[in-house]
Each structure stands twice: as C-alpha cells, then as structure tokens.
Design an enzyme around this catalytic site. Structure first.
Site, PDB file in Angstrom:
ATOM      1  N   GLY A 101      63.410  53.941  46.480  1.00 29.36           N
ATOM      2  CA  GLY A 101      63.890  54.543  47.726  1.00 29.36           C
ATOM      3  C   GLY A 101      62.723  54.969  48.594  1.00 29.36           C
ATOM      4  O   GLY A 101      61.707  54.277  48.664  1.00 29.36           O
ATOM      5  N   ILE A 145      60.417  57.449  48.385  1.00 28.77           N
ATOM      6  CA  ILE A 145      59.139  57.623  47.702  1.00 28.77           C
ATOM      7  C   ILE A 145      58.750  56.310  47.029  1.00 28.77           C
ATOM      8  O   ILE A 145      57.599  55.893  47.056  1.00 28.77           O
ATOM      9  CB  ILE A 145      59.224  58.751  46.646  1.00 28.77           C
ATOM     10  CG1 ILE A 145      59.523  60.085  47.326  1.00 28.77           C
ATOM     11  CG2 ILE A 145      57.920  58.870  45.869  1.00 28.77           C
ATOM     12  CD1 ILE A 145      59.675  61.244  46.355  1.00 28.77           C
ATOM     13  N   GLY A 146      59.743  55.630  46.435  1.00 29.94           N
ATOM     14  CA  GLY A 146      59.475  54.404  45.683  1.00 29.94           C
ATOM     15  C   GLY A 146      58.798  53.322  46.510  1.00 29.94           C
ATOM     16  O   GLY A 146      57.856  52.686  46.041  1.00 29.94           O
ATOM     17  N   ASP A 199      65.542  50.061  40.091  1.00 28.62           N
ATOM     18  CA  ASP A 199      66.429  50.863  40.945  1.00 28.62           C
ATOM     19  C   ASP A 199      67.840  50.301  40.869  1.00 28.62           C
ATOM     20  O   ASP A 199      68.043  49.102  40.778  1.00 28.62           O
ATOM     21  CB  ASP A 199      65.942  50.865  42.399  1.00 28.62           C
ATOM     22  CG  ASP A 199      66.564  52.003  43.203  1.00 28.62           C
ATOM     23  OD1 ASP A 199      65.808  52.807  43.762  1.00 28.62           O
ATOM     24  OD2 ASP A 199      67.804  52.098  43.276  1.00 28.62           O
ATOM     25  N   CYS A 247      91.463  76.089  41.032  1.00 30.42           N
ATOM     26  CA  CYS A 247      92.505  76.649  41.891  1.00 30.42           C
ATOM     27  C   CYS A 247      92.001  76.952  43.298  1.00 30.42           C
ATOM     28  O   CYS A 247      92.756  76.892  44.264  1.00 30.42           O
ATOM     29  CB  CYS A 247      93.139  77.884  41.256  1.00 30.42           C
ATOM     30  SG  CYS A 247      94.206  77.419  39.870  1.00 30.42           S
TER      31      CYS A 247
END
Ligand SMILES: [Zn+2]
Lengths: 506, 649
Positions: free
Chosen positions: B39, B41-42, B61, B186
């Site tokens: 991504g 950084i990759g 990845d 709930c």
C-alpha cells in the site's frame, strides 16, 4: 439546498438529484482532503513549483508534490544522466536514460504519476538563466533547490528576497546521511493553523442569551432524567454567576476558592456519579480562566506594519473587535461534545450559533474593505489560531557569529552539522567554518563526526536519505502552498546515521 | 551545478556502495527481504529497497488497487485499478532495475502456507501493514524464527518505525495494543445515542440482514441474553430478525413489481414497524428519548411531522438562522428540507467551496429517503442479476456506502441524533485514516535505514522513530527498550516442530503426559503454521511454543516419522515472578534454546506437570491473558475438542 424549492418531487426526481457520487478527483484525493480540506487542495492545484536540479532528492520531493496534485511544476537542469544517477534515481528510466538530459527524463516519468499535473522540463543552465532572465524565477509560487552551488544559491536567494512578491525558496543540501533545509519567506499568512487549542466557550464572560438560559433553568422541578442531562455549560455559567454575586463580581481566585467552587458544583448532584456534574467539575477551570486575546495575537495587533492584503484587513478588523468590551475574539459556533439529551444540546448549540452569527456581522462591519463571505467565515472560525509569520533571509545565520556561538553551546550537533554542510562545497572544511565563526574550537566530537561524514560521501545522494528528505521537504512545501499548519522556522538539520532531526531557528 | 555532476563513468551502485561500505553492499544482492504490504508505505518501501541494492525481494499483499490509493501509492496508475497491488507494484518496480528479482504474492500473510519455514527463508522482514491482526501475526512469526523485523505505520502526518529483534529489543506485543471499541448489542439494535451507533447498525446489522448470507443471526442475541441484557428486549429483537425473511425475498425477486417495491418494504419494516415495536416496551423509554417511527409517504411529500413539528419546507437551515430556543425540539425542529448533517466536526470548512466535494454536503431527511431507495434498488439489482449472491459493506463500493449513509441517517432522524454526510459516514464506517505521500516517504526511508542497522548488527544505532509533525522537532527517536520480561510472545522459547499434523498425536509430542491424549494435532487444530504452546501451570517456567511447520526436506517420505522434534529439546526459562529490574546489558544474541540439565519442570523424565496446550495462530501480550482470552477448555477423557486451547491433566 435545491431540495427546498420544490415540494412535490417524486422519488425518481429526488434520486437523480441526489446522485452524490463524488467525481474521480475527489476519490483520488479522498485521504488527503481529510487533512487539508478543499481550501488546501485548491491552493495546491493553483501552485506553480520550480525545482532546480533533477537529483534523486529533488525528484523524491517532486513525486510527493505531484501525487497530491500541484497545478504545475518545472524541473530545471542542464546536466545529462550519469550511470550513478541511473542507479539512485527512481524517476529515470534506468540505464536507458544515461546520456540524456536529466530534467527531460525525470519529467517524463514524474508526469505519469498524475494526469492532472502540468509539467515542464527546462534544460537551460541555471547560471545562464540567473544572468539573462532573472524575472523567470518570479513567475513561480515556490522554488526548491537541491545541492545548488553556494554562489548560484546566494544569487537566487537574494533575487527572491529583494523582490516584493518574495516567492518562497527552499534550499536543500544533503551529503551522505546528513542534510539540512531552510524555508526563505518574508511573511506567511496562516488562517487554518489547525491549532490544537480550542476556542473559548466564554463561560467567564457569558453573552446575555447564555446567561439568561442558564438562569432560567429550574433545577428543583426537574425530574432526575432532565437533571442528569443539563449540559455542563449551563451548570458552570450559573454556578459562576452565583459565586460572583457573593465575591465582589470576581471569579474564584485562590486554590481554596477553586476547590470551594468545585464542591459547590458537587453539592448539586442528585446521585454520586452524575455525569454532567462530573463534567462540570472537570471543566471548572473554564470558570476562572479568563477569555483573553492570546499573546501571539496581541503581538500581531501591535504590529504597525500589517500587510495590506485581505489577511491584513481581517487582522485589523479582529484588532478593532477585540478592543471593544468584552475584549474577546468573535465567538466560535462550535460546541464540544458533552453529556446532555439531544434537545438541550441543540438548544445550547443554537444559542452559540446565534451569538456567533451576530458577532460575525459585527466583525464584518469593522472590515476596512469588503471581503468575500467565505473568507470572512473561514477567518472568524479560525480566529483564535491565525498566524502571521515573519521569515528570514537564507544564509543570515551564517553571517551572525554571535548567534552561531550561542547555538554551538546549546545545540551542538545541529550547529556542527549545519556548519559542516555550509563548508562542504569549499575545499577546506575546517578553514571555512573558521571564517564563519572566527576563533572557534573545532575539536568537538560533533564536528569530527559531521566532517567525517561529508568527506566520506561528498556528493552521494543516498536513495533512502533522498526518500526521507523527499517527504520532509514536500511536507514543508505543502504547508507553504496551502497556508495551513505552521512551517518549520529556520534550518531543519537531519542526521540519519544517528537518526535525529533538529531545528536552528533563524 | 558542475562541481556536483558525477559524470565520470561509474557504476549504477556507486552511491550505495560509498555509503554502505563494500562489505554490506556486496551482501545486499544475496539478501532475501520480505515486504508485507504493497500500500502507501509498501510502494515507497519497494522503491527504496530496490534502490538500496537488495537483490531478492518478496512482496506480499492481499488487496487490489482502488482509485483513492493513487494520491500516494505511486507504483499504480489509473489503468491498474482493481488489479493486485503486489503484482502491479512488482511489475512497475522491476522495470527500474531488471537485475533485481521481485516476487509478488497476491495473498494473505496469515494463510497457513506462509508458515515458519517460509518466514525463515528471509534475512529481514519489513512490515508495511495497516491492520493490527496481521502485524501481530508477523511479529510472532519473526520472534519464533528469530528474524529481524522492522515494523511501521502512519496516520495522517504521524508515523512510526520500530526495529524488532528477538531477545535484543521489545517485540510488537511487549506493550499491549488497545483493542478496537465494541458497542453493546442493545445500544446498536435498540437504543442508539450517537451517530456511530446508527452507522454500525446500518453497516453491520442491516446490510447483512438484507444483502448478506441467509443465516440465523440468533447467536449474538443468545450471547446478549447470557450477558444479562433485558430478556424482553432480546425476545423482541428475535422477532424482528424473523421478519426480514419476506423483505429478503422481495429484494431477490425477479418479478419487477415486487422488486421495485422492495425498498419501500424494507423501509417500512426497519423505520416504521420495528420502531413501533420497540415503543411498545414502555420500560425501555422511561429514562430515554423515544424514537419516532418514520413515514415513507409523508417524508416523500414533505409533510412529515417529527416530534411535534410540521416540517414543511421552511427555507432555513439551523446552521445560519437560529430558532428561538423554546421552538426547537431536538434535531427535528428542522424541516425535512433542511440538513440533518452535522456541523462543526470534520472538514466542514470545505463544505462551502466547490471543487466537486458533493458528498460532503449535509443530506435532508428526504434526501436520505431517496438515497435509501436508490441504494436499496441498486443493491437488489446486483443480487437479481445473479452476479453476486451476497453484498457486504465496502467503503469503496458506492452502492453500499450510499445505502449505509442513508440508513444510518434515517435511523438517526428517528432517534433524534444528528446525521452525517456521506463523506463522514465513509470515514466512520470504513475506519478511514487519512494518508498522504509525504508521511509515507519519510517513514519508508527510515524503515530501510533501520533495516540496514539490523543487518549490520549495529544494535546501538537502532532507534524507535516517530514522525510527529511538530515544527520544532519533526522527528523523535529513542533507543529501543529491552523485551518486556512478562511478554507472552517474545519471551517464549520457540522450537521448530516439523510434523504431519494429521498423524502426530499430542501424546507423541508430550510422550510422558496423560496417555489418553491420542488426538492428532490436526484434530486439536494445530495445523501447519499454527503454534503449539506448552505452559507450566504453576507459572514458574516460561512457555515453550512449538510452531508447527511443514518438513524442511521437501521429499520427506509419506511413511516417515510423522514429526521431527528439534534436537536438543528446548528448555523453558525460569519465569519472571514479578517486575524485575531490566538487565543492564542486553541479553546474548545466542538462541535461548540450549542444552542444559533441567532442574525441574518440563523434563521428560520428571513426573508430569500439568501443562496447558494452546494452539493459536495469533498472539497476545501476556501468556496467561492469552490463554484466558482465547478460552480454556478442560478436556475430560475423549470428549470432543473443537476449541483451540486445551488443558491436559
Ligand atoms: Zn514481546
């Protein structure tokens, strides 16, 4: 809101109008718009950036400006691609680029990153352009250089500094694992500083409608649900009003007063852990912290040389506004989250909005010249954090020996590294430093480390240092272009052997 | 520029060699590096690793490329959208230097095929991940295999790089990480009080009910009942769930009339009948604001009455003209035609300017109704064409985002909660963290520099680095901490257990323990890539963890021994009893598993200590906590075991 106009639209009509799919540009920039918003994006898209030198560092910086979508960039470089360039610059086409012009090769690859960016390669020699066409440089909104020779850099910096339009300049120097960069500008106006401090709620100086609403609440007849949902703002305003009535109109002063004030709040609880009262106690400081104009603004108001830009006019109006009682900035319409039911919260929010709208109109009336509504609103909304920074000329620090000596004592490694970089392009490093600060003892370890690194790897543009600098310098460029966030003031010095950054303020 | 123009004939690697020194530089082409994540950084990291001179790169990845990646993931182009990130990134980066071998893998790092043996094939692992689960998994693998790891992450302008090495530094799990917030069922299903409750409801309850798999979602309610939630309320929610059947059928109907009315049917069910139903439980609303059932036709014709206000289109918005306090009743004092959107939060400064930010505007009640109908119809059409059998929320899938935005806002309106713009819903429902090229560049440059320190074994140079976006101090770098002596991940002794999990029994692994244990490891869920932990119940000894892996020899005979235990067998270390001062010198870099006589504890000749066996594919900070969190199952004789954790007597 187009929907208000027609009453009887059928669902088909409604659905076609509601197609809220963002365009592809919004989608592409989704993640950054969440940081600098459309105002920042629009500033980026109208920016024209000149980068001098197509080194690995320079193209790394450019990559990080092209991706978020600057309007235009020019890369100026007359050199041809060497085998070493081909090995360390990702934005060249490997060995195929060797022998070709560096700017042209890099521009071709950088342009592929974003169709929306207009790009241009200029293959002239910077020395020639400086000599023959100095006005060329004034056509850009930002100029970045990497490892430009000191003579040419000084000429360029002086040219920009002396011109009234004062295009900001970011000279970057790097050698091996060491680097520094600087942002030269005259003044820098910031409306959206993204200040971490929030605007005052004016608990200590409640506007009449707020005080009235707080006083009108009848605590005694409330059932426990309603009592548990009174917003803390009312609790504080009311308790403070009572306090002042018995304390000569003064808020709590001493530590004992403040503790006393908190216990008065606590005594009004119906159950031991009633959340809204807990919030009021936690926020009690708002009762005795006076809403005043912050020092950095007071300083600006006292500045007689406010620029005659829209920003200058807005500041002047802000000064006039704050000179009138109750000596505050226009109210912000934003309320923090608090324990309350929706009904009470919205009612309180509407009180603040009404007052904020009124004060915004008062502010507008104080403007020396009429300005766009959007700008006025943006300014008022961010008024507590607006900044007018004054920068320094590039190189001024190197001609101020007294300051250098002071820095050398307190910020030794930063100063030693900076000086080594300043001396680097001269044949004798140590002698050059001595010309900057005569008589300095250069025996310190910080000097030998810095000199050692520069001698070891004089012009090596290490890819990972380039990548790091690419991020850092592009980030400062974006701050300058968007006029958001506070830029680094002075030299940012970087050492990636020991992994640190430092700042030498100018 | 002449003095700096290095035009003399030099090799491509001149710079790298000058800086790294010939020794490390000459090793680089042979070093095997794993990059997990392609991504933001990759992509940066892959470029840096290639430029640094690494020769054998594996890039893994799971994701495909989205348009919103292109503002930072620079190895991708518009034409690559929807393709595998790993494959496209590897192709783009390979073009730069054909001598570098980049092996892309489109897959999940937690997949069993990526077992410890696979991890041990790398000299260094670089994490460029965006989720906690995968990070912890890679951390555990690297601790087990003693592989240097550099961990990283960014959020907006902030970022971090942390080099990790077993026994030398803290591991990723030495300090517990906060777990994502969960809301009580709930609150989500019947009593929301905040916009996020309505968004979670629309995304995780309504979407799956209408467009997800046809399954009985009663287990959640059973659990809620066990937790002591109001029984009447739970029974009501059960009935509510049953009634989804007819709506689901209508949404999937090929009959045009039925399908076109399906959106209205869905609306009536969830925003009218279900709310009416809830209102019938008087007790529930004694201390709460009551929700208001929404009327489809009246909203559509702008005649809806919400909380006492006839909301014909008054041409004001609460933002610009305040209303007298006594007239405003909650959110609903606003007319249908005025925004339900929030003010004040998010990038509202941008709502006024053009630039195509359509999805940042506030939506009116009628807008939301229309968007709900449109979104439902579009999703139903996708189901009826048979292309998809189920549709789940995906922040990058506009149909699902529209549906969730509208459904959440309608629910908010019914409960008197402020609405959100499509843009804000995307961020909240999609857990979007702002991401920019600059921070990724800073961080990935630092990752490689820290990785080089690890490879050079220059441990004094390692730093835990934060990019902190302060003009006065852009970076903060601190020396690394030693391992947390109580860490349940990196303080374990690890030993490789090569085995065929379908044949090995627990008893064979733990020969001298209870002889009832003739379950295969497979039946205990200790399969390839999983960990078998042996813990000392008296808590005096460190845990031994056996990562189960395929045989190292690829030609291991099928009738060969079903497992190969390491020789020598690992010895558990003495457990740290309480917080002890950290040693002043770093522990030895030798593996902790050494042959020495066992004074007590896990030695085979000793009478059996009670041992806990845990098979897990994930990890957590403290062993004891890990066991408790994962749930301990006591086995008695041969009763079936379907959980991951067993305790042997
Ligand atoms: Zn650990």
């Amino acid at each position: 809101m187009s929907f208000n106009e027609s009453q009887s639209q059928d669902i088909e009509g409604a659905t076609t109008a509601i197609q809220s799919q963002p365009d592809s540009k919004t989608r592409r920039y989704d993640r950054q718009l969440r940081l600098w918003a459309a105002t920042g994006q629009s500033a980026l898209e109208s920016a024209r950036v000149l980068v001098i030198g197509a080194s690995a560092t320079a193209t790394s910086i450019l990559k990080n400006l092209v991706l978020p979508g600057i309007g235009h960039f020019t890369l100026l470089d007359h050199a041809t691609v060497s085998p070493a360039d081909a090995g360390n610059n990702f934005f060249l086409q490997g060995t195929t680029s060797i022998g070709r012009n560096r700017a042209e090769e890099a521009v071709r690859l950088l342009s592929e990153l974003n169709d929306n960016v207009d790009a241009c390669a200029d293959t002239r020699n910077i020395a020639d352009v400086l000599a023959s066409d100095p006005s060329y440089f004034l056509g850009f909104s930002l100029i970045i250089t990497h490892n430009l020779s000191p003579v040419l850099l000084t000429r360029l910096a002086d040219l920009l500094w002396e011109n009234p339009s004062s295009t900001p300049l970011i000279p970057v120097r790097s050698a091996g694992f060491l680097a520094d960069f600087f942002v030269q500008f005259h003044t820098h106006e910031i409306i959206e500083s993204h200040s971490e401090t929030s605007p005052s709620l004016r608990i200590d100086k409640p506007f009449p409608a707020l005080l009235q609403a707080a006083r009108a609440l009848d605590f005694d007849t409330m059932d426990s649900t309603d009592h548990g949902h009174i917003p803390y703002v009312y609790l504080l305003v009311r308790t403070l009003d009572d306090w002042k009535a018995t304390h000569n109109g003064l808020p709590p002063q001493t530590h004992a007063d403040k503790q006393n004030f908190k216990s008065i709040l606590a005594a009004q609880k119906r159950t031991p852990d009633q959340e809204n009262f807990e919030e009021a106690i936690a926020q009690a400081y708002r009762a005795w912290t006076p809403t005043v104009v912050r020092p950095h603004l007071v300083e600006l108001f006292n500045d007689v040389t406010l620029p005659s830009t829209p920003f200058g006019h807005l500041l002047a109006a802000l000064r006039s506004f704050s000179e009138r009682p109750p000596h505050v900035l226009p109210l912000s319409a934003t309320l923090p989250d608090m324990k309350s039911d929706t009904e009470s919260y919205v009612r309180l929010q509407n009180l603040y909005r009404a007052q904020a709208a009124e004060e915004r109109e008062q502010f507008r009336a104080l403007l020396p010249v009429p300005l766009e509504n959007e700008l006025v609103e943006l300014f008022v909304k961010n008024a507590h954090g607006v900044q007018l920074l004054r920068g320094a000329r590039y190189g001024a620090l190197d001609t101020a020996p007294a300051k250098l000596i002071m820095y050398l004592d307190n910020l030794t490694r930063e100063t030693a590294t900076h000086l080594a970089l300043s001396a680097w392009m001269h044949s004798e490093l140590r002698e050059h430093v001595l010309t900057l600060i005569p008589g300095t003892e250069l025996g310190k370890k910080e000097f030998s480390d810095a000199f050692g690194e520069i001698v070891r790897a004089p012009a090596a543009d290490l890819p990972n240092v380039a990548a790091f600098l690419g991020g850092m310098v592009a980030q400062e460029s974006i701050k300058m272009i968007t006029k958001q966030y506070i830029p680094i003031n002075g030299y940012c010095v970087v050492d990636l052997v020991d992994t640190w950054t430092g700042v030498l303020e100018s | 520029m002449a003095p700096f123009d290095l035009s003399s004939p030099m090799s491509r690697s001149f710079h790298a060699r000058a800086i790294l020194g010939p020794k490390l530089h000459d090793q680089l082409p042979n070093l095997k590096v794993l990059i997990v994540g392609a991504g933001g950084i990759g992509c940066e990291l892959l470029k840096n690793v290639v430029l640094a001179g690494f020769g054998q790169i594996t890039l893994l990845d799971l994701d495909t490329i989205d348009l919103s990646n292109l503002n930072r993931q620079f190895l991708f182009r518009k034409k690559d959208v929807k393709q595998s990130k790993a494959i496209v990134a590897a192709r783009t980066a390979s073009a730069f230097n054909p001598n570098v071998q980049i092996k892309p893998i489109h897959g999940d790092v937690k997949d069993p095929q990526f077992d410890l043996a696979w991890f041990k094939g790398f000299d260094v692992v670089l994490n460029a991940l965006d989720n906690l689960d995968a990070r912890r998994h890679v951390n555990k693998m690297c601790m087990a295999g003693n592989i240097p790891l550099v961990e990283s992450g960014t959020a907006g302008y902030l970022g971090q790089v942390q080099p990790l090495l077993k026994d030398r530094t803290e591991c990723f799990d030495c300090i517990p990480k906060p777990t994502p917030k969960n809301f009580p069922v709930c609150t989500i299903r019947s009593t929301p009080t905040q916009p996020i409750h309505c968004i979670v409801w629309a995304k995780s309850y309504l979407m799956p009910q209408l467009f997800g798999e046809d399954e009985d979602s009663t287990s959640e309610l059973d659990e809620a009942e066990k937790q002591g939630e109001n029984a009447q309320e739970v029974a009501n929610l059960r009935r509510e769930a049953q009634a989804f059947k007819s709506v689901r059928a209508a949404l999937r109907s090929k009959d045009k009339d039925t399908s076109s009315s399906a959106a209205k049917m869905a609306f009536q069910k969830v925003f009218y009948h279900d709310i009416l139903n809830l209102l019938s439980m008087e007790d529930m609303w004694r201390f709460r604001d009551k929700p208001v059932p929404l009327d489809f036709n009246l909203i559509q014709s702008d005649q809806f009455i919400l909380r006492g206000q006839v909301t014909s289109a008054i041409d004001i918005s609460a933002d610009s003209i305040p209303r007298p306090a006594n007239e405003v009743r909650g959110l609903d004092g606003r007319p249908n035609g005025s925004p339900v959107g929030s003010n004040g939060s998010g990038p509202s400064s941008s709502t006024k300017s053009g630039h195509g930010l359509k999805d940042q505007r506030s939506l009116t009640l009628r807008d939301n109704l229309a968007l709900f109908a449109l979104g439902t119809e579009r999703l139903a059409a996708r189901l009826t064409t048979g292309k998809e059998e189920t549709i789940l929320f995906d922040k990058d899938d506009d149909d699902t985002l529209d549906f969730v935005t509208a459904a959440a806002n309608l629910r908010s309106a019914a409960y008197g909660i402020p609405g959100k713009s499509r843009w804000e819903v995307k961020e909240m429902a999609g857990n979007i963290i702002p991401a920019i090229a600059t921070t990724n560049a800073i961080i990935s440059g630092l990752i490689v520099l820290q990785a080089l320190h690890l490879l050079r074994e220059a441990f004094d140079s390692l730093r835990n680095v934060h990019a902190q976006f302060k003009p006065s101090a852009p970076l903060s770098a601190v020396k690394l901490s030693l391992p947390n002596p109580r860490c349940g991940v990196c303080r374990d002794a690890y030993a490789f257990l090569q085995c065929d999990p379908s044949r090995v029994t627990l008893a064979e692994v733990l020969e001298d323990f209870d002889d009832n244990l003739h379950r295969t490891l497979e039946s205990l869920n200790v399969t390839k890539g999983k960990f078998l932990s042996i813990a000392d119940e008296d808590g005096e000894l460190e845990v031994i963890t056996l990562p189960s892996a395929r045989y190292r020899e690829s030609n291991h005979p099928i009738d060969g021994p079903p497992m190969i235990l390491p020789d020598p067998l690992p010895e558990p270390g003495q457990r740290v009893k309480s917080i002890t001062p950290r040693p002043s010198t770093p522990p030895s870099m030798l593996p902790r598993i050494q042959k020495r006589p066992a004074p007590d504890g896990m030695d085979e000749a000793q009478p059996a200590k009670r041992a806990r066996i845990a098979a897990s594919s994930n990890s957590s900070p403290r062993t004891s906590r890990r066991l408790e969190e994962d749930g301990l199952i006591l086995i008695d004789g041969d009763e079936s075991v379907d959980e991951d954790i067993v305790v042997i007597d």
